[in-house]
Write a protein that holds these residues in place. Structure first.
Motif, PDB file in Angstrom:
ATOM      1  N   PHE A 128       0.807  -1.220   0.000  1.00  0.00           N
ATOM      2  CA  PHE A 128       0.000   0.000   0.000  1.00  0.00           C
ATOM      3  C   PHE A 128       0.840   1.271   0.000  1.00  0.00           C
ATOM      4  CE2 PHE A 128      -2.183   3.410   2.302  1.00  0.00           C
ATOM      5  CZ  PHE A 128      -3.294   3.573   1.507  1.00  0.00           C
ATOM      6  N   PHE A 129       1.845   1.350   0.870  1.00  0.00           N
ATOM      7  CA  PHE A 129       2.605   2.595   1.003  1.00  0.00           C
ATOM      8  C   PHE A 129       3.468   2.902  -0.216  1.00  0.00           C
ATOM      9  CE2 PHE A 129       1.605   1.789   5.493  1.00  0.00           C
ATOM     10  CZ  PHE A 129       0.943   2.969   5.753  1.00  0.00           C
ATOM     11  N   VAL A 130       3.819   1.884  -0.968  1.00  0.00           N
ATOM     12  CA  VAL A 130       4.577   2.095  -2.208  1.00  0.00           C
ATOM     13  C   VAL A 130       3.625   2.440  -3.356  1.00  0.00           C
ATOM     14  CG1 VAL A 130       6.019   0.932  -3.931  1.00  0.00           C
ATOM     15  CG2 VAL A 130       6.420   0.533  -1.489  1.00  0.00           C
ATOM     16  N   ASN A 131       2.475   1.763  -3.418  1.00  0.00           N
ATOM     17  CA  ASN A 131       1.617   1.840  -4.602  1.00  0.00           C
ATOM     18  C   ASN A 131       0.466   2.841  -4.547  1.00  0.00           C
ATOM     19  OD1 ASN A 131       3.150  -0.058  -6.008  1.00  0.00           O
ATOM     20  ND2 ASN A 131       2.078  -1.749  -4.999  1.00  0.00           N
ATOM     21  N   TYR A 132      -0.011   3.199  -3.368  1.00  0.00           N
ATOM     22  CA  TYR A 132      -1.160   4.114  -3.275  1.00  0.00           C
ATOM     23  C   TYR A 132      -0.954   5.409  -4.070  1.00  0.00           C
ATOM     24  CZ  TYR A 132      -4.577   7.229  -0.897  1.00  0.00           C
ATOM     25  OH  TYR A 132      -5.550   8.140  -0.590  1.00  0.00           O
ATOM     26  N   PRO A 133       0.205   6.086  -3.952  1.00  0.00           N
ATOM     27  CA  PRO A 133       0.388   7.310  -4.755  1.00  0.00           C
ATOM     28  C   PRO A 133       0.415   7.046  -6.264  1.00  0.00           C
ATOM     29  CG  PRO A 133       1.941   7.249  -2.918  1.00  0.00           C
ATOM     30  CD  PRO A 133       1.304   5.887  -3.007  1.00  0.00           C
ATOM     31  N   LYS A 134       0.675   5.807  -6.680  1.00  0.00           N
ATOM     32  CA  LYS A 134       0.672   5.480  -8.115  1.00  0.00           C
ATOM     33  C   LYS A 134      -0.747   5.451  -8.660  1.00  0.00           C
ATOM     34  CE  LYS A 134       4.800   2.560  -7.825  1.00  0.00           C
ATOM     35  NZ  LYS A 134       5.276   1.175  -7.925  1.00  0.00           N
ATOM     36  N   TRP A 135      -1.681   4.854  -7.913  1.00  0.00           N
ATOM     37  CA  TRP A 135      -3.054   4.765  -8.428  1.00  0.00           C
ATOM     38  C   TRP A 135      -3.873   5.999  -8.051  1.00  0.00           C
ATOM     39  CZ3 TRP A 135      -2.687   0.935  -4.261  1.00  0.00           C
ATOM     40  CH2 TRP A 135      -3.537   1.164  -3.186  1.00  0.00           C
ATOM     41  N   SER A 136      -3.384   6.773  -7.105  1.00  0.00           N
ATOM     42  CA  SER A 136      -4.082   7.987  -6.706  1.00  0.00           C
ATOM     43  C   SER A 136      -3.099   9.150  -6.735  1.00  0.00           C
ATOM     44  CB  SER A 136      -4.669   7.805  -5.300  1.00  0.00           C
ATOM     45  OG  SER A 136      -5.521   8.874  -4.979  1.00  0.00           O
ATOM     46  N   PRO A 137      -2.861   9.706  -7.933  1.00  0.00           N
ATOM     47  CA  PRO A 137      -1.843  10.750  -8.069  1.00  0.00           C
ATOM     48  C   PRO A 137      -2.153  12.032  -7.294  1.00  0.00           C
ATOM     49  CG  PRO A 137      -3.004  10.402 -10.147  1.00  0.00           C
ATOM     50  CD  PRO A 137      -3.488   9.349  -9.201  1.00  0.00           C
ATOM     51  N   GLU A 138      -3.367  12.156  -6.753  1.00  0.00           N
ATOM     52  CA  GLU A 138      -3.702  13.303  -5.915  1.00  0.00           C
ATOM     53  C   GLU A 138      -2.929  13.266  -4.591  1.00  0.00           C
ATOM     54  OE1 GLU A 138      -6.959  11.928  -8.496  1.00  0.00           O
ATOM     55  OE2 GLU A 138      -5.992  10.954  -6.808  1.00  0.00           O
TER      56      GLU A 138
END
Length: 156
Positions: A32-42
């Motif tokens: 989650f901490f690596v990938n969340y900003p990838k799918w949610s660029p906000e």
């Protein structure tokens, strides 16, 4: 001061990802901490406030910029069921979201992913914009599952 809206602002979106459920959950939950900003660029900042892997009770802090509006919130993992469900609730803001994972039987394993987001209160000055907010939240939910599908299916 926050004032409750007549009903929570709620959105739900689903997609089918052409990967086995364990790979989908690993990407969304365990990483989650690596990938969340990838799918949610906000998400412009994301910081775990708990040590160790993502699990029930994990706390995190995020800074988001949605349509030019900057918000900060602290949230907690409130549901962690590997290959089944991952849920979060706002600690500093009145929201809840969840990812539900379901294995589907086809010639190859695929995963149905459902994302639900609920905002429980709108600040008084936002009440006149409730319909726009509902539309934006639904848009965001659909974008979330679309981005996840694209990212996960694109992984080698």
């Amino acid at each position: 001061m926050m004032f409750g809206s007549s009903q929570p602002v709620k959105a739900k979106a689903t997609t089918v990802i052409n990967k086995p459920i364990n790979e989908v959950f690993r990407f969304v939950g365990d990483e989650f901490f690596v990938n969340y900003p990838k799918w949610s660029p906000e998400v412009v900042e994301l910081k775990p406030l708990s040590d160790g892997p993502v699990r029930l009770g994990t706390l995190a802090h995020q800074v988001r910029v949605d349509h030019g509006h900057r918000t900060e919130s602290t949230f907690r993992v409130t549901d962690y069921q590997p290959n089944k469900r991952l849920g979060f609730s706002g600690v500093s803001s009145p929201y809840r979201c969840a990812f539900d994972f379901e294995q589907k039987s086809t010639p190859t394993p695929v995963t149905q992913l459902a994302f639900t987001f609920e905002l429980f209160e709108l600040e008084l000055f936002m009440r006149p914009f409730e319909k726009l907010i509902r539309a934006a939240i639904q848009d965001g939910a659909e974008r979330t599952v679309k981005n996840l599908k694209s990212l996960i299916e694109g992984e080698s």
